[in-house]
Design an enzyme around this catalytic site. Structure first.
Site, PDB file in Angstrom:
ATOM      1  N   CYS A 180     -23.944   9.069 -13.563  1.00 51.56           N
ATOM      2  CA  CYS A 180     -23.260  10.374 -13.637  1.00 51.56           C
ATOM      3  C   CYS A 180     -21.763  10.170 -13.864  1.00 51.56           C
ATOM      4  O   CYS A 180     -21.141  10.850 -14.687  1.00 51.56           O
ATOM      5  CB  CYS A 180     -23.471  11.150 -12.339  1.00 51.56           C
ATOM      6  SG  CYS A 180     -25.176  11.536 -11.935  1.00 51.56           S
ATOM      7  N   ASP A 209      10.542  -3.826   4.386  1.00 50.35           N
ATOM      8  CA  ASP A 209      10.732  -2.445   4.821  1.00 50.35           C
ATOM      9  C   ASP A 209      11.839  -1.713   4.092  1.00 50.35           C
ATOM     10  O   ASP A 209      12.082  -0.540   4.371  1.00 50.35           O
ATOM     11  CB  ASP A 209      11.050  -2.419   6.327  1.00 50.35           C
ATOM     12  CG  ASP A 209      12.470  -2.897   6.617  1.00 50.35           C
ATOM     13  OD1 ASP A 209      12.892  -3.889   5.990  1.00 50.35           O
ATOM     14  OD2 ASP A 209      13.154  -2.275   7.440  1.00 50.35           O
ATOM     15  N   ASP A 260      10.050 -10.292   4.704  1.00 51.31           N
ATOM     16  CA  ASP A 260      11.472  -9.992   4.802  1.00 51.31           C
ATOM     17  C   ASP A 260      11.838 -10.171   6.281  1.00 51.31           C
ATOM     18  O   ASP A 260      10.962 -10.124   7.147  1.00 51.31           O
ATOM     19  CB  ASP A 260      11.732  -8.564   4.334  1.00 51.31           C
ATOM     20  CG  ASP A 260      13.162  -8.124   4.561  1.00 51.31           C
ATOM     21  OD1 ASP A 260      14.065  -8.895   4.201  1.00 51.31           O
ATOM     22  OD2 ASP A 260      13.366  -7.039   5.121  1.00 51.31           O
TER      23      ASP A 260
END
Length: 804
Positions: free
Chosen positions: A6, A687, A489
């Site tokens: 489908c 961040d 980081d």
């Protein structure tokens, strides 16, 4: 959509339209998204074309700020042609009794819209359900009606065939023909349209084709046998209308059971269900009176103030005006411990208030708040396709043709067995062979294969959101388990990011007057969103300093600092390395202590030095232990000074050769490329916006929210990331890896089950076992047996728990 056939049919039809690009579909959500380059007035015609060529009923999902009003039929025409107030963008007919008003909430609020059209006595229509759940519920209602109707028509046929009734063969045959014809035309009719449209418009032979072939073959043979019986020349086997009718009925039962299971799975992890329907607004009148009003959440406007009672759910994102409380944000960010909230702190929609009473000012409306934004990202992941899905598509593309070939071979073999081994007549052998071929066609089911991947991804996306993790594409959760190296980081990621100024020195000299230096430094620090700059700005504000208006042309230099000008002179603030003053006496001893510095230069003269300290996240050490246990390498990249980076890395036991200090954004990307060149699969976690280059370069980029009180949407600010941690905790990384492993195991289990089921079922249906077979009448149970285990295996993820 019920199977991958489908979905592929829909994709082919959409891609065949020249004005459609960027097609995305979701089998489990029964949804398609695409970019449309045509004229707005031609869109409805395009939707009708899609419906005609796929056989699917479609409904457009409105994403704008729309209010649905129930309006009297006699007033609807006047309503539609009435003058619109500013901010109302469109007024259009909705359903039979409703009118849809699309408005800009920044210009005109929902209650103001309702008030403007008060003459027409509009009533806010019931709130629409989550589109995925609404589509599923509608599909289930249709399947239920067809299943009940099919059962009502089939039971008399079974009774006339199997029950010990008085002998009236012709009467029973005529009644069976009529009932079976109704089943074949009315109940099985939609399968014909879907199968033929898939074949002619998309060149796809899908599962509906197997249903059509098996039921039609049984029905047509029975009609022929009926005709021979009526004219007095009955065939040896006679008609078997009970086979075609029971087959259709059991297929309908299977599709209904599968749809119900999928609907329960979607509802179990629906994030939009967290949105509360009503809010208590607090109005302060000019005379000082304060009143409260209970309103529908859709009528909230910007500038409203609402009350959050103890132990109640926060209706939408806002800022606390008065009150203190502890708020449970676990449903939105995965944070297990309640977060203390007070005046000027943000609260998130869907979080649960503790014992305090809060007054909150609206910052984001329902429909665009944290719930909606996270749900949108989760839906985006559900609509994406895992890499393994391409293998599934190829298998499913060949599945139906191969089954057709097996059915044909089965038919030929049983004719030979009947004629040569059992010494039956050709006609008798052909009828017996036909029953085996019908059973093979009916029992084969590619739906289990097609749902094996998207069903697991569906559940994983909901589970991840509950854990405070959102992945933006299925490929992320698919490949996270393969990561061999994690790069972090430092500031705000391995450390808390809550830098505090522990030393400040204003250096004498320069052209800037001594009494203005603090204001100049605040103007610089306030122009940057970097954690170091924010900490310095907070410190200066606490001393009573206000930013100088003399500093202009302010701009952030990513990864370095901030620069501007004052009186024609250059004013810069940032790292000592960028400013080239690492050897300055006022700076050198601070760097040697491993402190982070923020220095300010007036031209070429140092005017201030700030030293900042940060603390390592409490969960960082345990996370690194877990990563090392999996033989995953660890590196730290930071733009900070070497001594500050070494202090953190040595505390966490990270080797110096895996640590880089003084990195610019491009340097981080280069380091990641070097790892990838050695064959490493790299995950990067950062961040800040200055991490976007590294996030994009890594195989998986994870962006971590830097403030637990900020909205989850803020965590999604970095478009370069592949996954978002909705709260500032590194445990989300381990959750991502472990959830990826759980997803992989369940996908493999689903594939194995689909393969074993189809192999064993076809062998039984085809008569490979002499003393055991599956009669064609019962082959319709195949969908229940094959699909339900796949859904149940996927739903087990609901109880997934991360180890960290």
């Amino acid at each position: 959509m019920t199977c991958v056939g489908c979905e592929n049919k829909l994709i082919k039809v959409l891609k065949a339209q020249p004005i459609i690009t960027n097609v995305k579909t979701s089998l489990v959500l029964s949804r398609a998204e695409f970019d449309y380059a045509g004229r707005p007035e031609d869109l409805q015609a395009l939707i009708q074309t899609i419906q005609q060529r796929t056989g699917f009923a479609t409904e457009r999902i409105e994403s704008a700020h729309a209010l649905e009003f129930i309006v009297s039929l006699s007033l609807q025409d006047k309503f539609l042609h009435a003058q619109h107030p500013d901010g109302v963008q469109q007024v259009a007919k909705g359903t039979k009794n409703t009118v849809r008003v699309i408005h800009d909430p920044q210009v005109i609020g929902a209650r103001e819209v309702l008030s403007f059209y008060a003459y027409f006595s509009p009533i806010l229509a019931p709130e629409p359900q989550d589109p995925a759940l609404a589509a599923g519920a509608k599909h289930i209602r249709i399947l239920l009606a067809r299943t009940i109707a099919s059962s009502i028509l089939t039971i008399p046929v079974l009774v006339m065939t199997w029950a010990p009734l008085p002998s009236h063969p012709n009467a029973y045959a005529i009644a069976s023909l009529v009932l079976a014809s109704f089943v074949q035309i009315v109940i099985a009719g939609p399968f014909y349209g879907s199968a033929f449209k898939g074949l002619f418009f998309s060149s796809i032979i899908e599962n509906d084709s197997l249903i059509v072939l098996s039921t039609t073959t049984a029905y047509i043979y029975s009609v022929v046998a009926f005709a021979y019986g009526i004219i007095g020349k009955p065939l040896i086997e006679g008609s078997f209308f009970e086979t075609s009718t029971l087959l259709v009925t059991l297929i309908m039962f299977g599709q209904l059971a599968s749809a119900l299971a999928r609907q329960r799975a979607i509802a179990a992890i629906s994030l939009r269900s967290l949105q509360q329907p009503q809010a208590t607004l607090v109005h302060t009148h000019p005379d000082g009176r304060v009143t409260e009003e209970l309103v529908d959440a859709r009528l909230i406007q910007y500038g409203d103030t609402f009350r959050v009672l103890p132990d109640s759910v926060v209706i939408t994102d806002g800022v606390i005006l008065s009150g203190t409380s502890s708020v449970d944000e676990s449903m939105m960010t995965g944070e297990s411990l309640p977060v203390e909230k007070s005046v000027d702190r943000e609260v998130l929609a869907g979080s649960v208030n503790g014992p305090g009473n809060l007054l909150v000012k609206v910052t984001r409306l329902p429909g665009e708040n944290t719930i909606s934004e996270i749900a949108g990202m989760v839906d985006s992941a559900r609509g994406s396709r895992a890499r393994v899905q391409s293998i599934v598509d190829r298998v499913c593309a060949w599945f139906v043709p191969v089954v057709l070939a097996i059915a044909l071979v089965t038919f030929m073999i049983w004719i030979l067995i009947g004629v040569r081994v059992r010494k039956e007549s050709t006609g008798q052998a052909a009828v017996r062979a036909l029953t085996y071929a019908i059973a093979v066609l009916a029992i084969s089911c590619p739906c289990a294969i097609g749902l094996a991947v998207p069903m697991v991804v569906l559940m994983a996306s909901g589970v991840a959101a509950r854990l405070g993790l959102v992945f933006k594409a299925a490929t992320t959760i698919e490949s996270a388990r393969k990561m061999t190296h994690v790069v972090f980081d430092k500031t705000g990621t391995l450390t808390m990011g809550r830098l505090e100024v522990v030393y400040a020195e204003v250096v004498a000299g320069s052209e800037t007057p001594e009494d203005e230096k603090g204001s100049v430094m605040l103007a610089l620090a306030s122009a940057s969103k970097h954690p170091v700059s924010r900490a310095v700005a907070t410190y200066l504000i606490s001393t009573g300093v206000t930013p100088s208006s003399k500093v202009d042309n302010l701009s952030e230099v990513t990864g370095k600092g901030v620069e501007g000008s004052m009186g024609g002179r250059s004013i810069r603030g940032g790292s000592a390395r960028w400013l080239g003053i690492e050897a300055h006496p006022s700076v050198q001893h601070l760097l040697a202590e491993g402190l982070t510095t923020f220095c300010v230069m007036d031209g070429n003269t140092l005017i201030a030095v700030y030293a900042l300290s940060d603390t390592i996240r409490p969960e960082a050490a345990s996370l690194l232990v877990s990563l090392r246990a999996r033989n995953i390498g660890i590196s730290v990249l930071s733009g900070d000074h070497a001594a500050a980076v070494d202090r953190v890395s040595s505390s966490l036991g990270i080797p110096s050769d895996c640590v880089r200090a003084g990195c610019l954004p491009a340097d981080k990307a280069v380091y990641i490329r070097e790892l990838q060149a050695k064959g490493a699969k790299v995950m990067f976690c950062g961040d800040g916006t200055n991490d976007s280059v590294a996030l994009a370069q890594a195989d998986i980029g994870v962006h971590m929210s830097s403030d637990a009180s900020s909205s989850g949407a803020g965590a999604a600010a970095s478009g370069a990331s592949d996954a978002v941690l909705l709260r500032p905790s590194l445990t989300g990384l381990m959750s991502l890896v472990e959830l990826s492993e759980a997803v992989h195991k369940r996908i493999i289990a689903n594939f194995l089950w689909a393969a074993i089921y189809n192999l064993v079922a076809i062998l039984f249906a085809g008569g490979a076992f002499v003393n055991a077979r599956i009669a064609p009448a019962y082959a319709g149970l195949g969908e229940i047996v094959s699909v339900l285990p796949v859904i149940l295996v996927a739903m087990q993820l609901k109880w997934f728990k991360a180890s960290v």
